[in-house]
Design an enzyme around this catalytic site. Structure first.
Site, PDB file in Angstrom:
ATOM      1  N   GLU A  75      -1.109   3.035  -1.414  1.00 51.78           N
ATOM      2  CA  GLU A  75      -0.194   2.764  -0.638  1.00 51.78           C
ATOM      3  C   GLU A  75      -0.448   3.446   0.789  1.00 51.78           C
ATOM      4  O   GLU A  75      -0.828   4.739   0.893  1.00 51.78           O
ATOM      5  CB  GLU A  75       1.381   3.705  -0.868  1.00 51.78           C
ATOM      6  CG  GLU A  75       2.447   3.298   0.000  1.00 51.78           C
ATOM      7  CD  GLU A  75       3.711   3.964  -0.562  1.00 51.78           C
ATOM      8  OE1 GLU A  75       4.901   3.411  -0.327  1.00 51.78           O
ATOM      9  OE2 GLU A  75       3.644   4.964  -1.298  1.00 51.78           O
ATOM     10  N   ASP A 109      -6.366   9.193   1.585  1.00 59.30           N
ATOM     11  CA  ASP A 109      -7.136   7.974   1.875  1.00 59.30           C
ATOM     12  C   ASP A 109      -8.713   8.350   2.077  1.00 59.30           C
ATOM     13  O   ASP A 109      -9.731   8.002   1.803  1.00 59.30           O
ATOM     14  CB  ASP A 109      -6.544   7.083   3.077  1.00 59.30           C
ATOM     15  CG  ASP A 109      -6.198   7.922   4.230  1.00 59.30           C
ATOM     16  OD1 ASP A 109      -6.237   9.093   4.087  1.00 59.30           O
ATOM     17  OD2 ASP A 109      -5.880   7.324   5.093  1.00 59.30           O
ATOM     18  N   ASN A 141       0.123   3.010   5.408  1.00 59.64           N
ATOM     19  CA  ASN A 141       1.126   3.032   6.050  1.00 59.64           C
ATOM     20  C   ASN A 141       2.044   1.680   6.254  1.00 59.64           C
ATOM     21  O   ASN A 141       3.423   1.734   6.540  1.00 59.64           O
ATOM     22  CB  ASN A 141       0.884   3.559   7.492  1.00 59.64           C
ATOM     23  CG  ASN A 141       0.409   4.739   7.684  1.00 59.64           C
ATOM     24  OD1 ASN A 141       1.272   5.961   7.574  1.00 59.64           O
ATOM     25  ND2 ASN A 141      -0.914   4.929   7.674  1.00 59.64           N
ATOM     26  N   ASP A 150     -13.037   3.790   8.845  1.00 61.99           N
ATOM     27  CA  ASP A 150     -12.088   3.069   8.119  1.00 61.99           C
ATOM     28  C   ASP A 150     -11.204   2.725   9.241  1.00 61.99           C
ATOM     29  O   ASP A 150     -10.445   3.193   9.975  1.00 61.99           O
ATOM     30  CB  ASP A 150     -11.150   3.769   7.260  1.00 61.99           C
ATOM     31  CG  ASP A 150      -9.983   3.403   6.795  1.00 61.99           C
ATOM     32  OD1 ASP A 150     -10.077   1.830   6.937  1.00 61.99           O
ATOM     33  OD2 ASP A 150      -9.094   3.878   5.859  1.00 61.99           O
TER      34      ASP A 150
END
Length: 255
Positions: free
Chosen positions: A15, A102, A17, A123
């Site tokens: 999950e 993450d 943002n 990322d």
């Protein structure tokens, strides 16, 4: 808790943002992937559990919104990635409790796919994160900066006349000949300069470094970067699968 067989399907729930990714892995092979929202997430999880007879899952959430859904599932072998989770590398971050889940997963993915090598994971998502792990398995940290969409939105929000632009689909000219083109050049080319500069720094300091680019905006950036990089939009999911696999091995329990 007994170790699972490597043929058992793993369910990965990521999950972020803006969206939720649900992925199924058989060992290291991605066999299914859907992108969902919070409203439809429960139904999609139930579909995957029935379809693949899921016995093991891991959740990574930067918002914690999906955690209550997973908490109600009748699956014993489930993990919620957090700063307390045992990981296959040594975390030298000075504030480990503030390290995003993450970023933990990305580093785990780098160490799993490039063991005993220096790796920098970039990322390119809502924010751009840079995470470095050295060849000794030491996670040293990195950097966080605004993502492409955030940069466009901030120029519109903090000024009276600059328009609200979307991310261009391809490369843009360095010299913008209109306000729109100038903003696109500043954001896209500025991001490329930032990434190239960061990569050059790590390569100069640590010599041989694997560069992995992932995230939703990776495809808008990688062709413009000067350096040789691995582009993998599913790298975070693969990292989470590596963490889950590690949890199901005795090494994690003894660490």
């Amino acid at each position: 808790m007994k170790s699972i067989n490597i043929d058992v399907m793993n369910l990965i729930i990521d999950e972020g943002n803006t969206r939720i990714k649900l992925a199924v892995f058989k060992d290291v092979q991605l066999v299914d992937l859907v992108i969902s929202n919070l409203e439809d997430c429960k139904e999609m999880i139930d579909v995957f559990i029935r379809k693949y007879d899921i016995k093991s899952l891991i959740v990574s959430s930067v918002t914690d919104d999906v955690n209550h859904i997973v908490g109600e599932l009748a699956i014993i072998n489930k993990f919620f990635l957090s700063h307390e989770t045992s990981l296959p590398f040594t975390n030298l971050y000075e504030t480990p409790k503030t390290l995003g889940v993450d970023r933990m997963a990305l580093v785990a993915g780098a160490w799993s796919q490039f063991p005993n090598q220096n790796s920098l994971v970039i990322d390119a998502g809502t924010c751009v994160t840079y995470d470095f792990i050295d060849k000794h398995g030491h996670y040293l940290g990195g950097a966080i900066s605004p993502g492409l969409k955030m940069r466009f939105k901030s120029m519109h929000f903090f000024t009276k006349k600059l328009p609200d632009l979307e991310i261009p689909s391809g490369s843009v000219e360095m010299i913008g000949k209109s306000t729109k083109q100038s903003m696109e050049s500043g954001v896209l080319n500025g991001m490329v300069f930032e990434m190239d500069g960061a990569i050059a720094h790590y390569q100069q300091k640590f010599k041989d470094v694997n560069i992995i680019l992932t995230g939703g905006d990776a495809n808008s950036l990688y062709k413009q970067l000067k350096n040789s990089i691995f582009v993998n939009p599913n790298f975070l999911l693969e990292g989470l699968n590596a963490v889950l696999t590690y949890q199901n091995k005795n090494e994690a329990k003894l660490k």
